[in-house]
Motif scaffolding. Structure first.
Motif, PDB file in Angstrom:
ATOM      1  N   PHE A 130     -22.815 -18.460 -13.620  1.00  0.00           N
ATOM      2  CA  PHE A 130     -21.686 -18.049 -14.470  1.00  0.00           C
ATOM      3  C   PHE A 130     -20.632 -19.158 -14.571  1.00  0.00           C
ATOM      4  O   PHE A 130     -19.654 -19.040 -15.290  1.00  0.00           O
ATOM      5  CB  PHE A 130     -21.060 -16.725 -13.978  1.00  0.00           C
ATOM      6  N   ILE A 131     -20.864 -20.255 -13.837  1.00  0.00           N
ATOM      7  CA  ILE A 131     -19.959 -21.406 -13.956  1.00  0.00           C
ATOM      8  C   ILE A 131     -20.647 -22.508 -14.768  1.00  0.00           C
ATOM      9  O   ILE A 131     -20.051 -23.158 -15.624  1.00  0.00           O
ATOM     10  CB  ILE A 131     -19.588 -21.950 -12.557  1.00  0.00           C
ATOM     11  N   PHE A 132     -21.919 -22.707 -14.486  1.00  0.00           N
ATOM     12  CA  PHE A 132     -22.711 -23.721 -15.203  1.00  0.00           C
ATOM     13  C   PHE A 132     -24.051 -23.059 -15.504  1.00  0.00           C
ATOM     14  O   PHE A 132     -24.663 -22.460 -14.610  1.00  0.00           O
ATOM     15  CB  PHE A 132     -22.894 -24.955 -14.299  1.00  0.00           C
ATOM     16  N   SER A 133     -24.508 -23.214 -16.737  1.00  0.00           N
ATOM     17  CA  SER A 133     -25.634 -22.351 -17.117  1.00  0.00           C
ATOM     18  C   SER A 133     -27.006 -22.776 -16.576  1.00  0.00           C
ATOM     19  O   SER A 133     -28.034 -22.469 -17.159  1.00  0.00           O
ATOM     20  CB  SER A 133     -25.676 -22.179 -18.628  1.00  0.00           C
ATOM     21  N   GLY A 134     -27.042 -23.480 -15.446  1.00  0.00           N
ATOM     22  CA  GLY A 134     -28.312 -23.755 -14.769  1.00  0.00           C
ATOM     23  C   GLY A 134     -28.600 -22.678 -13.733  1.00  0.00           C
ATOM     24  O   GLY A 134     -27.986 -21.607 -13.740  1.00  0.00           O
ATOM     25  N   GLU A 135     -29.498 -22.986 -12.803  1.00  0.00           N
ATOM     26  CA  GLU A 135     -29.821 -22.023 -11.741  1.00  0.00           C
ATOM     27  C   GLU A 135     -28.886 -22.256 -10.544  1.00  0.00           C
ATOM     28  O   GLU A 135     -28.029 -23.120 -10.582  1.00  0.00           O
ATOM     29  CB  GLU A 135     -31.288 -22.176 -11.328  1.00  0.00           C
ATOM     30  N   GLY A 136     -29.089 -21.468  -9.456  1.00  0.00           N
ATOM     31  CA  GLY A 136     -28.177 -21.554  -8.321  1.00  0.00           C
ATOM     32  C   GLY A 136     -28.554 -22.659  -7.340  1.00  0.00           C
ATOM     33  O   GLY A 136     -29.724 -22.799  -6.974  1.00  0.00           O
ATOM     34  N   HIS A 137     -27.561 -23.438  -6.958  1.00  0.00           N
ATOM     35  CA  HIS A 137     -27.784 -24.476  -5.943  1.00  0.00           C
ATOM     36  C   HIS A 137     -26.560 -24.598  -5.052  1.00  0.00           C
ATOM     37  O   HIS A 137     -25.445 -24.318  -5.490  1.00  0.00           O
ATOM     38  CB  HIS A 137     -28.017 -25.844  -6.602  1.00  0.00           C
ATOM     39  N   TYR A 138     -26.814 -25.044  -3.838  1.00  0.00           N
ATOM     40  CA  TYR A 138     -25.699 -25.426  -2.957  1.00  0.00           C
ATOM     41  C   TYR A 138     -25.925 -26.884  -2.601  1.00  0.00           C
ATOM     42  O   TYR A 138     -27.061 -27.286  -2.292  1.00  0.00           O
ATOM     43  CB  TYR A 138     -25.705 -24.566  -1.688  1.00  0.00           C
ATOM     44  N   ILE A 139     -24.862 -27.680  -2.650  1.00  0.00           N
ATOM     45  CA  ILE A 139     -25.007 -29.116  -2.376  1.00  0.00           C
ATOM     46  C   ILE A 139     -23.877 -29.580  -1.456  1.00  0.00           C
ATOM     47  O   ILE A 139     -22.710 -29.238  -1.669  1.00  0.00           O
ATOM     48  CB  ILE A 139     -24.922 -29.958  -3.681  1.00  0.00           C
TER      49      ILE A 139
END
Ligand SMILES: C[S@@+](CC[C@H](N)C(=O)[O-])C[C@H]1O[C@@H](n2cnc3c(N)ncnc32)[C@H](O)[C@@H]1O
Length: 427
Positions: free
Chosen positions: A275-284
């Protein structure tokens, strides 16, 4: 505990609701351009409706109703790597450099994070490792297709050999095995496979992997940690664990994180939420070890193994490694005298090297035939060497290397690996 309830330990109800709504929408597609093979402007002229990735140089986002990049011939020629747009952000945190870094990609298969790093760090030597032999084959295929020349593919469990590499690597990529909730939208099978017990099991494994990564990291070196999980236990808690354990390890403040979600209590990395960036979920998260970095360029080499010769443009210590691919697979030797140049070697000719070698540029019809596995007939007066002895010739299309072919008289004998013949391509 179900997935959404498990997020309550760090997300408020509003954010959980936003995430839930997003999980039902369509995922978006991306690719990373191998700009060593095709400059960005040339690529954009050919595909004007593609969109620049907002955070990744040479990253693009596309609509698969407009472009079929899966089947396009440029994919086979290694012009790009198809990659989910958030996943692409991970490697972009390691800035392009010509320094002779020694890099370990600890959990590398199928090689998504690796490809961007290998292209952007031409003088680095990278060990691309995965514990799964089968998944290592996917790394090798990608390395060959993209024509990467600075990658050694290994199949090791580093928990058994890390003490051979203490304080050794300048950069370690740890794209950790995880519960995979970040991929729910892309792959609905992940939803059925998810359980809270798995989250805890992976968190434990991630801590162990990060621990050995720390031990193998040289002074002044960096660890790039990522997961495709939304779970706090696999993300912030893992980083908090390692930072508490080693006081010469720090998290690096990243400018880009202000565009994403950073936890207030453990603000070490950032979450990419759909919902912030239209890609999938990641943690970095990016971590660095205190101390001065000292880089040394080791000599280049040639390695013979079984019937093949491999070229390593740069070098690295390879003690106790189960190596599946040493740098570029250069040629196959027959009976100690005859040889055949390989597909990998042909693909290693990027734009900069192409101008120095004789090559034949195919038209679309010839390319189509060649990709079907057929041999090609050149005009009678095509002469490459004076005495007309058979030789290997590099074939290109649109200035991108296709393959070596053996020229005998005016016949170009097809040398494409079997598994590539007769695939359906879009030209
Ligand atoms: C998230 S995937 C990596 C994706 C990859 N970095 C990419 O960008 O394409 C995690 C990988 O870790 C590997 N793996 C799991 N445990 C491992 C271990 N102990 N050592 C090395 N690799 C491991 C799995 O086989 C899997 O391929």
């Amino acid at each position: 505990m179900d997935f959404l309830s498990s997020l309550k330990n760090y997300l408020n109800e509003d954010l959980i609701k936003k995430l839930k709504n997003c999980l039902e929408s369509k995922n978006i597609r991306g690719l990373f351009l191998n700009h060593l093979k095709m400059p960005k402007n040339t690529f954009l002229n050919k595909f004007p409706l593609i969109k620049q990735h907002p955070y990744v140089e040479n990253g693009f986002i596309f609509d698969d109703n407009i472009y079929d990049f899966n089947k396009h011939i440029y994919h086979e020629l290694g012009v790009y790597y198809l990659q989910e747009p958030s996943a692409m952000i991970v490697s972009s945190l390691i800035k392009p450099s010509t320094r002779p870094y020694k890099i370990l990609d600890l959990c590398s298969a199928p090689g998504g994070k690796l490809i961007q790093i290998a292209i952007n760090q031409p003088n680095a030597t990278i060990i691309a490792n995965d514990i799964s032999f089968k998944r290592c084959q996917a790394i090798i295929e990608n390395v060959e297709r993209l024509g990467l020349n600075n990658v050694i593919v290994t199949n090791n469990d580093f928990s058994k050999i890390y003490n051979q590499y203490l304080n050794y690597f300048d950069i370690i990529i740890l794209d950790a095995p995880c519960s995979g909730s970040g991929m729910f939208r892309k792959d609905s099978k992940m939803i059925d496979d998810w359980s809270y017990n798995k989250v805890l099991k992976f968190a434990n494994e991630q801590k162990q992997l990060l621990d050995i990564a720390y031990k193998m990291l040289a002074k002044g070196g960096k660890i790039l940690y990522s997961t495709c999980s939304y779970s706090y236990e696999e993300d912030e808690e893992v980083i908090a664990y390692i930072l508490n354990k080693y006081n010469d390890l720090k998290h690096v403040m990243l400018d880009i994180s202000k565009n994403f979600y950073v936890d207030k209590i453990n603000p070490y990395g950032f979450h990419i939420f759909p919902f912030i960036f239209s890609g999938e979920g990641h943690y970095i998260a990016l971590l660095s070890k205190d101390g001065e970095q000292s880089l040394s360029d080791l000599p280049k080499g040639e390695i013979k193994k079984d019937d093949y010769v491999y070229l390593i443009n740069h070098s690295i210590k390879i003690t106790n490694l189960n190596i599946l691919r040493y740098g570029i697979k250069y040629k196959k030797i027959f009976n100690n005298k005859d040889f055949a140049l390989t597909y990998h070697y042909s693909h290693s000719f990027n734009l900069d090297k192409l101008s120095n070698v004789y090559h034949i540029n195919l038209d679309i019809e010839q390319l189509n035939k060649y990709m079907k596995g057929e041999s090609l007939k050149l005009s009678e007066n095509t002469k490459i060497n004076q005495d007309n002895t058979p030789c290997f010739v590099l074939l290109t299309y649109d200035d991108v290397a296709v393959s070596y072919a053996k020229l005998n008289g005016n016949i170009l004998k097809n040398c494409l690996p079997k598994y590539l013949k007769n695939k359906k391509y879009v030209f």
